[in-house]
Design a protein around this motif. Structure first.
Motif, short mmCIF file in Angstrom:
data_model
loop_
_atom_site.label_atom_id
_atom_site.label_comp_id
_atom_site.label_asym_id
_atom_site.label_seq_id
_atom_site.Cartn_x
_atom_site.Cartn_y
_atom_site.Cartn_z
N GLY A 139 0.81 -1.22 0.00
CA GLY A 139 0.00 0.00 0.00
C GLY A 139 0.84 1.26 0.00
N SER A 140 2.02 1.20 0.61
CA SER A 140 2.89 2.38 0.63
C SER A 140 3.64 2.56 -0.69
N ALA A 141 3.60 1.56 -1.57
CA ALA A 141 4.32 1.64 -2.85
C ALA A 141 3.42 2.08 -4.00
N ILE A 142 2.21 2.59 -3.68
CA ILE A 142 1.29 3.01 -4.74
C ILE A 142 0.96 4.48 -4.64
N THR A 143 0.54 5.02 -5.77
CA THR A 143 0.01 6.38 -5.85
C THR A 143 -1.27 6.30 -6.66
N GLU B 143 2.45 -7.59 -8.36
CA GLU B 143 1.64 -8.00 -7.20
C GLU B 143 0.26 -7.35 -7.25
N LEU B 144 0.20 -6.10 -7.66
CA LEU B 144 -1.09 -5.43 -7.80
C LEU B 144 -1.96 -6.13 -8.85
N ASN B 145 -1.34 -6.54 -9.95
CA ASN B 145 -2.09 -7.26 -10.98
C ASN B 145 -2.65 -8.57 -10.44
N PHE B 146 -1.90 -9.27 -9.58
CA PHE B 146 -2.40 -10.50 -8.97
C PHE B 146 -3.60 -10.24 -8.07
N GLN B 147 -3.61 -9.08 -7.41
CA GLN B 147 -4.66 -8.76 -6.45
C GLN B 147 -5.73 -7.84 -7.02
N LYS B 148 -5.76 -7.67 -8.33
CA LYS B 148 -6.67 -6.72 -8.98
C LYS B 148 -8.13 -6.95 -8.60
N ARG B 149 -8.58 -8.18 -8.64
CA ARG B 149 -9.98 -8.49 -8.37
C ARG B 149 -10.37 -8.11 -6.93
N SER B 150 -9.51 -8.44 -5.98
CA SER B 150 -9.83 -8.11 -4.58
C SER B 150 -9.77 -6.61 -4.33
N PHE C 49 -3.24 -0.49 -13.72
CA PHE C 49 -1.97 -0.28 -13.03
C PHE C 49 -0.89 0.12 -14.01
N ARG C 50 -0.03 1.03 -13.56
CA ARG C 50 1.11 1.48 -14.34
C ARG C 50 2.27 1.75 -13.40
N ILE C 51 3.45 1.79 -13.96
CA ILE C 51 4.64 2.14 -13.17
C ILE C 51 4.75 3.65 -13.12
N LEU C 52 5.02 4.16 -11.94
CA LEU C 52 5.17 5.61 -11.74
C LEU C 52 6.50 6.05 -12.34
N THR C 53 6.44 6.95 -13.28
CA THR C 53 7.66 7.50 -13.88
C THR C 53 7.91 8.87 -13.29
N LYS C 54 9.16 9.15 -13.06
CA LYS C 54 9.51 10.41 -12.41
C LYS C 54 9.94 11.45 -13.39
N ILE D 156 -3.90 3.51 -11.03
CA ILE D 156 -3.08 3.31 -9.84
C ILE D 156 -1.64 3.13 -10.31
N TYR D 157 -0.73 3.89 -9.74
CA TYR D 157 0.67 3.86 -10.12
C TYR D 157 1.49 3.14 -9.06
N ALA D 158 2.31 2.19 -9.52
CA ALA D 158 3.18 1.42 -8.64
C ALA D 158 4.59 1.99 -8.69
N ALA D 159 5.32 1.84 -7.59
CA ALA D 159 6.67 2.37 -7.50
C ALA D 159 7.66 1.59 -8.36
N ASP D 160 7.45 0.29 -8.53
CA ASP D 160 8.37 -0.54 -9.30
C ASP D 160 7.62 -1.70 -9.95
N SER D 161 8.32 -2.47 -10.76
CA SER D 161 7.68 -3.55 -11.51
C SER D 161 7.24 -4.70 -10.62
#
Length: 101
Positions: free
Chosen positions: A45-49, A70-77, A96-101, A60-65
């Motif tokens: 949860g702390s790795a998302i924006t 993992e987010l894709n695995f838990q998408k339904r829940s 879900f996408r990776i957060l680019t800086k 939803i943006y993830a900090a890394d791949s």
């Protein structure tokens, strides 16, 4: 033609101000983040924006791949948790996408 000032309700003015300044979007983002954090756990949860909600699709943006996978695995829940906790948001899908800086 009269020179009377046009009277508006305070609720209308507050609503306009919130939409212009983006306050409602920020509050909604915090609600989404808390709900998603409960669904996936603290560390992930702390790795998302949370991004924008557009036509029922929440970005939803993830900090890394690894977090993205993992987010894709838990998408339904995640989607079920959002629909249960925030039904007024009318989220129909999450992307879900990776957060680019």
């Amino acid at each position: 033609m009269s020179d009377k000032p046009r009277v508006q309700r305070i609720s209308t003015l507050v609503s306009q101000l919130m939409s212009r300044r983006g306050y409602a979007q920020m509050i909604a983002g915090e609600d989404f983040h808390a709900t998603i954090g409960m669904a996936v756990g603290g560390q992930l949860g702390s790795a998302i924006t949370v991004g924008k909600l557009k036509r029922g699709v929440l970005q939803i943006y993830a900090a890394d791949s690894v977090s993205l996978q993992e987010l894709n695995f838990q998408k339904r829940s995640i989607l079920k948790q959002i629909q249960k906790d925030l039904p007024q948001s009318k989220v129909t899908d999450v992307r879900f996408r990776i957060l680019t800086k």
